[in-house]
Motif scaffolding. Structure first.
Motif, PDB file in Angstrom:
ATOM      1  N   PRO A 135       0.815  -1.227   0.000  1.00 18.33           N
ATOM      2  CA  PRO A 135       0.000   0.000   0.000  1.00 18.33           C
ATOM      3  C   PRO A 135       0.846   1.273   0.000  1.00 18.33           C
ATOM      4  N   MET A 136       1.994   1.239   0.694  1.00  9.44           N
ATOM      5  CA  MET A 136       2.860   2.415   0.707  1.00  9.44           C
ATOM      6  C   MET A 136       3.444   2.673  -0.679  1.00  9.44           C
ATOM      7  N   ILE A 137       3.833   1.603  -1.364  1.00  6.30           N
ATOM      8  CA  ILE A 137       4.382   1.745  -2.713  1.00  6.30           C
ATOM      9  C   ILE A 137       3.330   2.319  -3.668  1.00  6.30           C
ATOM     10  N   LEU A 138       2.096   1.860  -3.535  1.00  2.36           N
ATOM     11  CA  LEU A 138       1.015   2.380  -4.388  1.00  2.36           C
ATOM     12  C   LEU A 138       0.757   3.853  -4.089  1.00  2.36           C
ATOM     13  N   LEU A 139       0.877   4.219  -2.820  1.00  3.75           N
ATOM     14  CA  LEU A 139       0.722   5.630  -2.444  1.00  3.75           C
ATOM     15  C   LEU A 139       1.849   6.457  -3.051  1.00  3.75           C
ATOM     16  N   PHE A 140       3.063   5.929  -3.014  1.00  2.00           N
ATOM     17  CA  PHE A 140       4.214   6.611  -3.607  1.00  2.00           C
ATOM     18  C   PHE A 140       3.996   6.838  -5.097  1.00  2.00           C
ATOM     19  N   LEU A 141       3.510   5.816  -5.793  1.00  2.00           N
ATOM     20  CA  LEU A 141       3.244   5.947  -7.229  1.00  2.00           C
ATOM     21  C   LEU A 141       2.146   6.969  -7.494  1.00  2.00           C
ATOM     22  N   SER A 142       1.144   7.004  -6.625  1.00  2.00           N
ATOM     23  CA  SER A 142       0.077   8.004  -6.777  1.00  2.00           C
ATOM     24  C   SER A 142       0.645   9.419  -6.664  1.00  2.00           C
ATOM     25  N   LYS A 143       1.559   9.601  -5.728  1.00  4.23           N
ATOM     26  CA  LYS A 143       2.147  10.924  -5.541  1.00  4.23           C
ATOM     27  C   LYS A 143       3.059  11.311  -6.702  1.00  4.23           C
ATOM     28  N   ILE A 144       3.702  10.304  -7.301  1.00  6.64           N
ATOM     29  CA  ILE A 144       4.519  10.583  -8.489  1.00  6.64           C
ATOM     30  C   ILE A 144       3.620  11.058  -9.632  1.00  6.64           C
ATOM     31  N   LYS A 145       2.474  10.378  -9.812  1.00  5.48           N
ATOM     32  CA  LYS A 145       1.506  10.803 -10.841  1.00  5.48           C
ATOM     33  C   LYS A 145       1.051  12.230 -10.576  1.00  5.48           C
ATOM     34  N   GLU A 146       0.708  12.493  -9.326  1.00  6.30           N
ATOM     35  CA  GLU A 146       0.189  13.813  -8.958  1.00  6.30           C
ATOM     36  C   GLU A 146       1.219  14.915  -9.156  1.00  6.30           C
ATOM     37  N   SER A 147       2.507  14.548  -9.051  1.00 10.76           N
ATOM     38  CA  SER A 147       3.563  15.554  -9.223  1.00 10.76           C
ATOM     39  C   SER A 147       3.623  16.068 -10.658  1.00 10.76           C
ATOM     40  N   GLY A 148       3.244  15.184 -11.612  1.00 10.17           N
ATOM     41  CA  GLY A 148       3.298  15.563 -13.027  1.00 10.17           C
ATOM     42  C   GLY A 148       4.716  15.722 -13.549  1.00 10.17           C
ATOM     43  N   GLU A 149       5.708  15.261 -12.802  1.00 11.03           N
ATOM     44  CA  GLU A 149       7.116  15.470 -13.167  1.00 11.03           C
ATOM     45  C   GLU A 149       7.608  14.360 -14.101  1.00 11.03           C
ATOM     46  N   ILE A 157       3.650   0.620 -12.021  1.00 14.27           N
ATOM     47  CA  ILE A 157       4.700   1.542 -12.480  1.00 14.27           C
ATOM     48  C   ILE A 157       4.440   1.934 -13.927  1.00 14.27           C
ATOM     49  N   ARG A 158       4.057   0.956 -14.754  1.00 18.35           N
ATOM     50  CA  ARG A 158       3.774   1.229 -16.165  1.00 18.35           C
ATOM     51  C   ARG A 158       2.613   2.204 -16.308  1.00 18.35           C
ATOM     52  N   LYS A 159       1.570   2.035 -15.500  1.00 18.27           N
ATOM     53  CA  LYS A 159       0.423   2.958 -15.528  1.00 18.27           C
ATOM     54  C   LYS A 159       0.873   4.369 -15.162  1.00 18.27           C
ATOM     55  N   THR A 160       1.769   4.448 -14.189  1.00 15.36           N
ATOM     56  CA  THR A 160       2.275   5.759 -13.753  1.00 15.36           C
ATOM     57  C   THR A 160       3.064   6.421 -14.876  1.00 15.36           C
ATOM     58  N   ILE A 161       3.900   5.648 -15.550  1.00 10.75           N
ATOM     59  CA  ILE A 161       4.680   6.183 -16.675  1.00 10.75           C
ATOM     60  C   ILE A 161       3.742   6.692 -17.762  1.00 10.75           C
ATOM     61  N   ASP A 162       2.729   5.881 -18.102  1.00 13.30           N
ATOM     62  CA  ASP A 162       1.782   6.262 -19.164  1.00 13.30           C
ATOM     63  C   ASP A 162       1.054   7.556 -18.813  1.00 13.30           C
ATOM     64  N   GLU A 163       0.649   7.695 -17.553  1.00 16.09           N
ATOM     65  CA  GLU A 163      -0.087   8.899 -17.141  1.00 16.09           C
ATOM     66  C   GLU A 163       0.807  10.127 -17.171  1.00 16.09           C
ATOM     67  N   LEU A 164       2.073   9.951 -16.783  1.00 19.42           N
ATOM     68  CA  LEU A 164       2.992  11.083 -16.843  1.00 19.42           C
ATOM     69  C   LEU A 164       3.248  11.499 -18.289  1.00 19.42           C
ATOM     70  N   GLU A 165       3.405  10.507 -19.164  1.00 21.30           N
ATOM     71  CA  GLU A 165       3.657  10.815 -20.580  1.00 21.30           C
ATOM     72  C   GLU A 165       2.448  11.472 -21.222  1.00 21.30           C
ATOM     73  N   ASP A 166       1.244  11.062 -20.789  1.00 21.63           N
ATOM     74  CA  ASP A 166       0.017  11.649 -21.349  1.00 21.63           C
ATOM     75  C   ASP A 166      -0.402  12.942 -20.654  1.00 21.63           C
ATOM     76  N   LYS A 167       0.389  13.326 -19.631  1.00 26.26           N
ATOM     77  CA  LYS A 167       0.093  14.550 -18.865  1.00 26.26           C
ATOM     78  C   LYS A 167      -1.337  14.539 -18.308  1.00 26.26           C
ATOM     79  N   GLN A 168      -1.684  13.429 -17.671  1.00 27.42           N
ATOM     80  CA  GLN A 168      -3.009  13.331 -17.059  1.00 27.42           C
ATOM     81  C   GLN A 168      -3.127  14.353 -15.933  1.00 27.42           C
TER      82      GLN A 168
END
Length: 250
Positions: free
Chosen positions: A133-147, A169-180
């Motif tokens: 759960p902590m790792i999933l939270l970390f990935l959520s925060k990476i998405k939210e950062s938009g960096e 991780i792949r979902k996070t990469i895709d969202e960052l690339e798509d600027k969600q």
């Protein structure tokens, strides 16, 4: 109650961060020594002096720091569990919610520091086998950062972790690339949840049901603290039934 002086939110977070270093490995005294900044052999051997909050309460007496830890236990941020005869510090659900939130922020800031230092290929195995759960939270925060600058780190991480984590991780990469766009409501709800958790849960008498006679009986705060310190489970019988039971054997 051993200590009725309410701790600040910063103090609560500091004690939780120190506790993260020794969960299931040490007790109240060792936790207090981290916060005191002790140079005792065991503290140094376990490299607890590397904890970010090591020595935070260095100007305070060890007994006073222990009282703060007891307050954290009383208010449902930390707990004591016995491993054999040894009492060890563990997180409550409330305490872990707060600690996982601040620890993921720490991880995020570490990545930002790597970018500033030009670190290209850090060893990502340090994230493997972490609390899911902590790792999933970390990935959520990476998405939210938009960096998008985090994407190379994510790709490195993707090569070393397990399948389910790799998928996230792949979902996070895709969202960052798509600027969600960031889901503001999710962030707001998480912030409100953490603020609510930081209020703690004041200790109170419990009303328990006797397994023997079925009557309700009061299990006081003082009794709860005594049982916890001794590693006892909560009583299943009222005092009257306990006395009757003891009379049968003596």
């Amino acid at each position: 109650m051993k200590n009725s002086n309410r701790l600040s939110q910063e103090e609560i977070k500091v004690i939780l961060r120190a506790a993260d270093e020794i969960v299931t490995r040490g007790g109240r005294t060792l936790l207090a020594k981290i916060l005191k900044g002790s140079k005792e052999k065991k503290v140094l051997e376990l490299e607890l002096n590397r904890c970010p909050v090591y020595g935070y309460f260095k100007s305070e007496k060890l007994d006073d720091i222990m009282q703060k830890i007891d307050w954290m236990i009383d208010y449902d941020f930390l707990d004591i569990e016995y491993f054999g005869k040894l009492p060890m510090i563990v997180f409550t659900d409330r305490g872990w919610k707060i600690e996982s939130d601040q620890y993921t922020d720490e991880l995020l800031n570490e990545w930002r520091e790597w970018l500033k230092q030009g670190i290209i290929s850090p060893d990502m195995t340090y994230l493997k086998d972490r609390n899911r759960p902590m790792i999933l939270l970390f990935l959520s925060k990476i998405k939210e950062s938009g960096e998008k600058a985090f994407i190379p780190y994510l790709k490195l991480w993707e090569t070393v972790d397990y399948k389910k984590v790799r998928e996230e991780i792949r979902k996070t990469i895709d969202e960052l690339e798509d600027k969600q766009p960031m889901d503001v409501q999710v962030v707001q709800e998480r912030t409100e949840s953490i603020n609510e958790a930081l209020k703690g849960s004041a200790p109170q008498d419990l009303l328990l049901k006797c397994w023997e006679c079925g009557k309700r009986f009061t299990f006081t705060i003082g009794e709860q603290q005594f049982y916890k310190e001794k590693g006892f489970t909560y009583p299943k019988r009222c005092e009257e039934c306990r006395n009757q039971r003891n009379d049968m054997f003596f």
